[in-house]
Design an enzyme around this catalytic site. Sequence first.
Site, short mmCIF file in Angstrom:
data_model
loop_
_atom_site.label_atom_id
_atom_site.label_comp_id
_atom_site.label_asym_id
_atom_site.label_seq_id
_atom_site.Cartn_x
_atom_site.Cartn_y
_atom_site.Cartn_z
N GLY A 47 13.21 3.70 -4.39
CA GLY A 47 13.59 3.79 -5.79
C GLY A 47 13.18 2.59 -6.62
O GLY A 47 13.47 2.54 -7.80
N CYS A 48 12.52 1.64 -6.00
CA CYS A 48 12.05 0.45 -6.71
C CYS A 48 10.55 0.58 -6.94
O CYS A 48 9.81 0.97 -6.03
CB CYS A 48 12.33 -0.82 -5.92
SG CYS A 48 14.08 -1.16 -5.69
#
Length: 140
Positions: A47-48
């Site tokens: 998710g980064c």
Amino acid sequence: MASLDTIIDDFAFLDDWEDRYRYVIELGKALPELSDDKRDARYKVNGCASQVWLVSHIADDSADPIMTFEGDSDAHIVRGLVAIVLAVYSGRKASDIAKTDAIAIFDRIGLVENLSSQRANGLRSMVKRIREEALALAPA
């Protein structure tokens, strides 16, 4: 590494976002290096946009263990965000970590509003992962 109280005080002292941005980068530079064996898929935060690794450690075998964390990123500003997240959570009991919303702390110091949406989402992913790990270890 700077304590959370020091970071909050320093943010209050810095008026300009550019100064705060430079401060976050300096916090990242002070973050201890993560060894190469910990820079793999097991520790990568999904998710980064940048690559981020978080490693959790349990300091004791009590019913509510103290957890410590290591982390790193390949991006300077994100590395600073990792340092702040570690200042919020590392060295605390699992139950305290599970209850602590670091995003609220980031909002209080005016950090989230000045992050790109990708960085803000990455920050939320880091916080979510740490809190989930703590919740799994915290007493019911």
